[in-house]
Write a protein that holds these residues in place. Structure first.
Motif, short mmCIF file in Angstrom:
data_model
loop_
_atom_site.label_atom_id
_atom_site.label_comp_id
_atom_site.label_asym_id
_atom_site.label_seq_id
_atom_site.Cartn_x
_atom_site.Cartn_y
_atom_site.Cartn_z
N PRO A 294 0.82 -1.21 0.00
CA PRO A 294 0.00 0.00 0.00
C PRO A 294 0.86 1.27 0.00
N SER A 295 0.32 2.33 -0.54
CA SER A 295 1.03 3.62 -0.59
C SER A 295 1.20 4.23 0.79
N TYR A 296 0.32 3.88 1.71
CA TYR A 296 0.35 4.42 3.07
C TYR A 296 0.38 3.28 4.08
N GLU A 297 0.98 3.53 5.25
CA GLU A 297 1.04 2.51 6.30
C GLU A 297 -0.15 2.57 7.24
N TYR A 298 -0.74 3.78 7.39
CA TYR A 298 -1.85 3.97 8.33
C TYR A 298 -2.92 4.85 7.72
N VAL A 299 -4.15 4.62 8.17
CA VAL A 299 -5.30 5.42 7.77
C VAL A 299 -6.07 5.78 9.03
N GLU A 300 -6.34 7.06 9.19
CA GLU A 300 -7.18 7.52 10.29
C GLU A 300 -8.49 8.01 9.71
N ILE A 301 -9.59 7.74 10.41
CA ILE A 301 -10.89 8.27 10.02
C ILE A 301 -11.48 8.98 11.23
N ILE A 302 -11.69 10.28 11.06
CA ILE A 302 -12.26 11.11 12.13
C ILE A 302 -13.65 11.53 11.69
N ASP A 303 -14.67 11.10 12.41
CA ASP A 303 -16.05 11.44 12.11
C ASP A 303 -16.41 12.67 12.95
N VAL A 304 -16.42 13.84 12.30
CA VAL A 304 -16.61 15.12 12.98
C VAL A 304 -18.06 15.57 12.86
N ASN A 305 -18.68 15.93 14.00
CA ASN A 305 -20.07 16.39 13.98
C ASN A 305 -20.20 17.90 13.94
N ASP A 306 -19.10 18.64 14.20
CA ASP A 306 -19.13 20.10 14.20
C ASP A 306 -17.71 20.60 13.90
N MET A 307 -17.47 21.03 12.66
CA MET A 307 -16.13 21.44 12.25
C MET A 307 -15.64 22.68 13.01
N ASP A 308 -16.53 23.63 13.27
CA ASP A 308 -16.10 24.82 14.02
C ASP A 308 -15.65 24.45 15.42
N ALA A 309 -16.43 23.60 16.09
CA ALA A 309 -16.05 23.15 17.43
C ALA A 309 -14.78 22.32 17.38
N PHE A 310 -14.64 21.49 16.35
CA PHE A 310 -13.44 20.66 16.20
C PHE A 310 -12.21 21.56 16.08
N GLY A 311 -12.31 22.61 15.27
CA GLY A 311 -11.20 23.54 15.13
C GLY A 311 -10.83 24.19 16.45
N ALA A 312 -11.84 24.59 17.22
CA ALA A 312 -11.58 25.21 18.52
C ALA A 312 -10.98 24.21 19.51
N GLN A 313 -11.52 23.00 19.52
CA GLN A 313 -11.06 21.99 20.48
C GLN A 313 -9.65 21.50 20.17
N THR A 314 -9.29 21.48 18.90
CA THR A 314 -7.95 21.01 18.55
C THR A 314 -6.92 22.15 18.61
N SER A 315 -7.37 23.36 18.91
CA SER A 315 -6.45 24.50 19.03
C SER A 315 -5.97 24.71 20.46
N THR A 316 -6.48 23.93 21.40
CA THR A 316 -6.07 24.11 22.79
C THR A 316 -4.62 23.68 22.98
N GLU A 317 -4.00 24.20 24.03
CA GLU A 317 -2.60 23.87 24.31
C GLU A 317 -2.42 22.37 24.53
N VAL A 318 -3.35 21.75 25.25
CA VAL A 318 -3.25 20.31 25.52
C VAL A 318 -3.30 19.52 24.21
N PHE A 319 -4.25 19.86 23.35
CA PHE A 319 -4.38 19.09 22.11
C PHE A 319 -3.23 19.39 21.16
N GLN A 320 -2.69 20.58 21.20
CA GLN A 320 -1.55 20.90 20.34
C GLN A 320 -0.33 20.04 20.68
N LYS A 321 -0.22 19.63 21.95
CA LYS A 321 0.87 18.72 22.33
C LYS A 321 0.66 17.35 21.70
#
Length: 101
Positions: free
Chosen positions: A54-81
């Motif tokens: 295969p061209s890739y070794e791993y595949v992730e699938i993230i099922d997001v219910n709210d992209m704006d909230a996802f952007g905010a939640q992944t911008s936190t200092e904890v998640f940035q780590k």
């Protein structure tokens, strides 16, 4: 919306170390976000109908219910780590935004 992430590990990364980190940190962390309905990581095992690698070794699938909230939640200092640690493992990950037909 689903985000599909395709990647290989960096050459210096130990596969077992990445998979342990994914199981203990990444998967529970992303699944703990209120904006995510489900997050799964898959290891590729082959190509259907042949012996090609295969061209890739791993595949992730993230099922997001709210992209704006996802952007905010992944911008936190904890998640940035968590994101920084992912960057230490993954070589040139491709983040693909999708929508159902």
């Amino acid at each position: 919306m689903k985000i599909i992430v395709l990647f290989k590990l960096k050459p210096s990364v130990n596969r077992a170390s990445y998979e342990t980190w994914a199981k203990t940190t990444d998967i529970p962390g992303v699944n703990g976000l209120p904006s995510v309905d489900r997050f799964e990581v898959f290891k590729t095992t082959g190509v259907l109908g042949g012996d090609a690698k295969p061209s890739y070794e791993y595949v992730e699938i993230i099922d997001v219910n709210d992209m704006d909230a996802f952007g905010a939640q992944t911008s936190t200092e904890v998640f940035q780590k968590v994101a920084a640690a992912f960057g230490d493992f993954a070589k040139d990950p491709e983040f693909i935004l999708t929508e159902a037909l």
